[in-house]
Design a protein around this motif. Structure first.
Motif, short mmCIF file in Angstrom:
data_model
loop_
_atom_site.label_atom_id
_atom_site.label_comp_id
_atom_site.label_asym_id
_atom_site.label_seq_id
_atom_site.Cartn_x
_atom_site.Cartn_y
_atom_site.Cartn_z
N SER A 287 34.77 31.38 52.61
CA SER A 287 33.73 30.40 52.99
C SER A 287 32.92 30.89 54.18
O SER A 287 31.70 30.69 54.22
N GLU A 288 33.58 31.52 55.14
CA GLU A 288 32.87 32.05 56.30
C GLU A 288 31.91 33.17 55.88
O GLU A 288 30.80 33.27 56.40
N GLY B 241 29.01 31.42 54.00
CA GLY B 241 28.33 30.41 54.79
C GLY B 241 28.35 29.01 54.21
O GLY B 241 27.58 28.14 54.61
N TRP C 18 39.26 29.95 53.66
CA TRP C 18 38.47 29.88 54.90
C TRP C 18 37.66 31.16 55.08
O TRP C 18 36.47 31.11 55.38
N TYR C 19 38.30 32.31 54.89
CA TYR C 19 37.64 33.60 55.06
C TYR C 19 36.45 33.74 54.11
O TYR C 19 35.35 34.11 54.52
#
Length: 97
Positions: free
Chosen positions: A35-36, A39, A32-33
């Motif tokens: 991917s954030e 973007g 998740w990190y």
């Protein structure tokens, strides 16, 4: 403090089980990190390493408690995680050449 130490010393296999669960679950936080940051949805190499190590630790616990479904699930997953790491490293070697 003594109670905590006593519990830890008398439940080593539960600690192994919790450790595997935490390692395996933390792979989603890493995914998740990352991917954030970029973007878009990505699966970083750390995801596969955490899968492999967490799955191995969880498999050790599953073997200890002799849970057939848990053993089968973890053992099958280890093959997938190892294969993905192989593919990642093969691609890196080919890109470097």
């Amino acid at each position: 403090m003594f109670f905590l130490w006593h519990w830890l010393a008398s439940h080593p296999w539960e600690i192994v089980g919790y450790t595997g669960t935490v390692m395996f679950g933390s792979r989603f936080i890493i995914q998740w990190y990352k991917s954030e940051i970029v973007g878009r949805s990505v699966i970083p190499v750390a995801f596969w390493y955490l899968s492999l190590v967490g799955g191995t630790v969880s498999l050790a616990y599953a073997l200890h408690i002799q849970s057939g479904p848990f053993i089968a699930g973890q053992a099958g997953g280890l093959l997938i995680y190892a294969r993905n790491l192989f593919l990642v490293h093969r691609d890196r070697r080919e890109s470097a050449a």
